[in-house]
Enzyme design. Structure first.
Site, PDB file in Angstrom:
ATOM      1  N   GLN A  33       0.827  -1.213   0.000  1.00 26.53           N
ATOM      2  CA  GLN A  33       0.000   0.000   0.000  1.00 26.53           C
ATOM      3  C   GLN A  33       0.861   1.262   0.000  1.00 26.53           C
ATOM      4  O   GLN A  33       2.057   1.212   0.294  1.00 26.53           O
ATOM      5  CB  GLN A  33      -0.912   0.001   1.240  1.00 26.53           C
ATOM      6  CG  GLN A  33      -0.170  -0.187   2.549  1.00 26.53           C
ATOM      7  CD  GLN A  33      -0.964  -0.945   3.591  1.00 26.53           C
ATOM      8  OE1 GLN A  33      -2.167  -1.074   3.495  1.00 26.53           O
ATOM      9  NE2 GLN A  33      -0.294  -1.444   4.627  1.00 26.53           N
ATOM     10  N   HIS A  64      -9.777   2.889  18.958  1.00 25.06           N
ATOM     11  CA  HIS A  64      -9.039   1.778  19.588  1.00 25.06           C
ATOM     12  C   HIS A  64      -9.698   1.271  20.873  1.00 25.06           C
ATOM     13  O   HIS A  64      -9.732   0.072  21.130  1.00 25.06           O
ATOM     14  CB  HIS A  64      -7.580   2.190  19.849  1.00 25.06           C
ATOM     15  CG  HIS A  64      -6.809   2.350  18.578  1.00 25.06           C
ATOM     16  ND1 HIS A  64      -6.037   3.449  18.291  1.00 25.06           N
ATOM     17  CD2 HIS A  64      -6.728   1.541  17.487  1.00 25.06           C
ATOM     18  CE1 HIS A  64      -5.493   3.310  17.088  1.00 25.06           C
ATOM     19  NE2 HIS A  64      -5.903   2.168  16.586  1.00 25.06           N
ATOM     20  N   ASP A  88      -0.478  -0.243  13.707  1.00 23.95           N
ATOM     21  CA  ASP A  88      -0.135   0.991  14.427  1.00 23.95           C
ATOM     22  C   ASP A  88       0.040   0.733  15.923  1.00 23.95           C
ATOM     23  O   ASP A  88       0.619   1.538  16.642  1.00 23.95           O
ATOM     24  CB  ASP A  88      -1.200   2.076  14.195  1.00 23.95           C
ATOM     25  CG  ASP A  88      -2.608   1.558  14.460  1.00 23.95           C
ATOM     26  OD1 ASP A  88      -2.914   1.226  15.625  1.00 23.95           O
ATOM     27  OD2 ASP A  88      -3.395   1.455  13.506  1.00 23.95           O
ATOM     28  N   ASP A 141       0.177 -12.261   6.325  1.00 24.12           N
ATOM     29  CA  ASP A 141      -1.244 -12.174   6.000  1.00 24.12           C
ATOM     30  C   ASP A 141      -2.080 -12.762   7.143  1.00 24.12           C
ATOM     31  O   ASP A 141      -1.902 -13.933   7.509  1.00 24.12           O
ATOM     32  CB  ASP A 141      -1.484 -12.940   4.694  1.00 24.12           C
ATOM     33  CG  ASP A 141      -2.917 -12.831   4.218  1.00 24.12           C
ATOM     34  OD1 ASP A 141      -3.718 -12.111   4.867  1.00 24.12           O
ATOM     35  OD2 ASP A 141      -3.244 -13.453   3.201  1.00 24.12           O
ATOM     36  N   GLY A 142      -2.989 -11.954   7.665  1.00 24.05           N
ATOM     37  CA  GLY A 142      -3.820 -12.398   8.788  1.00 24.05           C
ATOM     38  C   GLY A 142      -4.745 -13.548   8.424  1.00 24.05           C
ATOM     39  O   GLY A 142      -5.149 -14.325   9.286  1.00 24.05           O
ATOM     40  N   ASP A 159      -8.718  -5.521  12.921  1.00 22.70           N
ATOM     41  CA  ASP A 159      -8.470  -4.069  12.883  1.00 22.70           C
ATOM     42  C   ASP A 159      -7.817  -3.771  11.539  1.00 22.70           C
ATOM     43  O   ASP A 159      -6.642  -3.423  11.465  1.00 22.70           O
ATOM     44  CB  ASP A 159      -7.551  -3.701  14.056  1.00 22.70           C
ATOM     45  CG  ASP A 159      -7.258  -2.218  14.116  1.00 22.70           C
ATOM     46  OD1 ASP A 159      -7.868  -1.439  13.355  1.00 22.70           O
ATOM     47  OD2 ASP A 159      -6.384  -1.838  14.914  1.00 22.70           O
ATOM     48  N   ASP A 162      -9.671  -0.930   4.618  1.00 22.22           N
ATOM     49  CA  ASP A 162     -10.926  -1.113   3.869  1.00 22.22           C
ATOM     50  C   ASP A 162     -10.870  -2.355   2.962  1.00 22.22           C
ATOM     51  O   ASP A 162      -9.784  -2.850   2.673  1.00 22.22           O
ATOM     52  CB  ASP A 162     -11.189   0.137   3.008  1.00 22.22           C
ATOM     53  CG  ASP A 162     -11.559   1.323   3.883  1.00 22.22           C
ATOM     54  OD1 ASP A 162     -11.537   1.170   5.118  1.00 22.22           O
ATOM     55  OD2 ASP A 162     -11.857   2.399   3.340  1.00 22.22           O
ATOM     56  N   PRO A 166      -4.941  -5.164   0.353  1.00 21.33           N
ATOM     57  CA  PRO A 166      -4.627  -6.341   1.170  1.00 21.33           C
ATOM     58  C   PRO A 166      -5.748  -6.740   2.137  1.00 21.33           C
ATOM     59  O   PRO A 166      -5.811  -7.879   2.596  1.00 21.33           O
ATOM     60  CB  PRO A 166      -3.373  -5.919   1.952  1.00 21.33           C
ATOM     61  CG  PRO A 166      -3.350  -4.440   1.913  1.00 21.33           C
ATOM     62  CD  PRO A 166      -4.017  -4.038   0.631  1.00 21.33           C
TER      63      PRO A 166
HETATM   64  N1  SAM Z   1      -8.085   2.102  12.188  1.00 23.55           N
HETATM   65  C1  SAM Z   1      -7.923   1.726  10.857  1.00 23.55           C
HETATM   66  C2  SAM Z   1      -9.054   1.995   9.925  1.00 23.55           C
HETATM   67  O1  SAM Z   1      -9.996   1.251   9.805  1.00 23.55           O
HETATM   68  O2  SAM Z   1      -9.002   3.013   9.255  1.00 23.55           O
HETATM   69  C3  SAM Z   1      -7.294   0.413  10.663  1.00 23.55           C
HETATM   70  C4  SAM Z   1      -5.920   0.482  11.218  1.00 23.55           C
HETATM   71  S1  SAM Z   1      -4.706  -0.583  10.796  1.00 23.55           S
HETATM   72  C5  SAM Z   1      -3.443   0.597  10.356  1.00 23.55           C
HETATM   73  C6  SAM Z   1      -5.077  -1.395   9.283  1.00 23.55           C
HETATM   74  C7  SAM Z   1      -3.967  -2.394   8.964  1.00 23.55           C
HETATM   75  O3  SAM Z   1      -4.504  -3.555   8.335  1.00 23.55           O
HETATM   76  C8  SAM Z   1      -2.888  -1.877   8.013  1.00 23.55           C
HETATM   77  O4  SAM Z   1      -1.712  -1.663   8.729  1.00 23.55           O
HETATM   78  C9  SAM Z   1      -2.736  -2.989   6.961  1.00 23.55           C
HETATM   79  O5  SAM Z   1      -1.386  -3.251   6.651  1.00 23.55           O
HETATM   80  C10 SAM Z   1      -3.409  -4.156   7.671  1.00 23.55           C
HETATM   81  N2  SAM Z   1      -3.900  -5.212   6.800  1.00 23.55           N
HETATM   82  C11 SAM Z   1      -4.645  -5.101   5.667  1.00 23.55           C
HETATM   83  N3  SAM Z   1      -4.886  -6.310   5.146  1.00 23.55           N
HETATM   84  C12 SAM Z   1      -4.313  -7.225   5.976  1.00 23.55           C
HETATM   85  C13 SAM Z   1      -4.226  -8.642   5.973  1.00 23.55           C
HETATM   86  N4  SAM Z   1      -4.783  -9.373   4.987  1.00 23.55           N
HETATM   87  N5  SAM Z   1      -3.562  -9.251   6.987  1.00 23.55           N
HETATM   88  C14 SAM Z   1      -2.993  -8.520   7.984  1.00 23.55           C
HETATM   89  N6  SAM Z   1      -3.041  -7.174   8.022  1.00 23.55           N
HETATM   90  C15 SAM Z   1      -3.683  -6.532   7.041  1.00 23.55           C
END
Ligand code: SAM
Length: 285
Positions: A33, A64, A88, A141-142, A159, A162, A166
């Site tokens: 990203q 949070h 974060d 990857d979660g 968390d 959108d 990813p």
């Molecule tokens: N508070 C935020 C929001 O909704 O606007 C979300 C915060 S957090 C920074 C979102 C995180 O999800 C990002 O750091 C991104 O790298 C992570 N992310 C996205 N897809 C993911 C996946 N498939 N597995 C693990 N982490 C993922």
């Protein structure tokens, strides 16, 4: 981005939230990203991923505290917690406040989110900078991470960003089935589920997808100042505990700016237009 002084997050093609910025502090493209860190006049330093506002130093607690404490207080004794996304560190900071929690797995796909959060957001990333023994930080990857577990977690918190890029796979029925398997028999899952005002069809789709997998699905909401329409939804899916009827645990937690015991219940009291969206697929906007 519209010009050098104003940034806008578009909640849908017709509605955005604009903030005046002092300057862009950092910008880079990772394999996953685009990351921007900007200094806004209203909310201070803010992280933006792929032009979507993520978190700011002045309002981060609205999101949070609510994504962490609502599911954790609903469960009578959460010991093992998985956070997917959340690089974060803000959600992990809140989860670590619960003494009953013995293991926290945090799994963000993007190592640069961890690194930049530690460098530019030390108050949000404090548990990444000084991790407790119970916090295990993973990069990956979660979806794959959750898939490796069965009957293991008491609470899973998604968390994520959108459902584009990813984060897309984290909003599918297949992923909810895998998360259901990873949860213990009375497990609880929560996902940030976008705006019930400017993204009504998406909120409805998430609710429907979770309902095909979990016996109990309830939406709750929080104000989040930096999200378009400033009202954000969270979808809670549960195998056993129902937030509408079951009493939550009471534990005094330090430094709560948003969450309190009454909000644990009242956050689930939905206005009629949101009920119509979830239960009848009728959209007001
Ligand atoms: N508070 C935020 C929001 O909704 O606007 C979300 C915060 S957090 C920074 C979102 C995180 O999800 C990002 O750091 C991104 O790298 C992570 N992310 C996205 N897809 C993911 C996946 N498939 N597995 C693990 N982490 C993922």
């Amino acid at each position: 981005m519209t010009d050098k002084k104003i940034i806008t997050e578009w909640g849908n093609p017709d509605t955005g939230l604009s903030l005046r910025v002092n300057h862009i502090i950092h910008e880079e493209q990772t394999p996953f990203q685009n990351i921007k860190i900007v200094d806004t006049l209203q909310y201070g330093r803010m992280m933006i991923l792929d032009d979507v506002f993520q978190t700011s130093v002045k309002d981060e607690w609205m999101y949070h505290e609510m994504i962490a404490h609502i599911p954790l207080m609903l469960h009578p004794c959460p010991e093992r917690v998985l956070i997917i996304g959340g690089g974060d560190g803000g959600c992990a900071r809140e989860v670590c406040k619960h003494d009953c929690v013995k293991q926290v797995d945090l799994c963000d796909i993007d190592q640069r989110v961890y690194d930049l959060s530690k460098e530019y957001f030390p108050s949000i990333a404090e548990v990444l900078l000084h991790p407790l023994q119970k916090l295990h930080i993973h990069t990956g990857d979660g979806i794959a991470f959750a898939g490796k577990h069965a009957d293991f977690y008491d609470v899973i918190i998604i968390d994520c960003s959108d459902p584009i890029g990813p984060g897309e796979g984290l909003f599918t029925k297949e992923f909810y089935q895998s998360a259901f398997k990873a949860l213990r028999k009375d497990g609880v899952l929560v996902q940030q589920s976008e705006s019930p005002i400017v993204q009504q069809s998406l909120v409805h789709e998430i609710f429907n997808a979770m309902n095909t997998v979990f016996p109990i699905v309830r939406m709750y909401y929080s104000h989040v100042a930096i999200y378009p329409a400033c009202l954000h939804s969270f979808m809670l899916a549960s195998k056993k505990y129902d937030p509408l009827t079951d009493e939550a645990r009471v534990e005094l937690l330090p430094d709560m700016k948003y969450y309190n015991k009454k909000i644990q219940k009242s956050a689930f009291v939905l206005p009629n237009f949101i009920k119509a969206c979830l239960y009848e697929g009728k959209y007001s906007f």
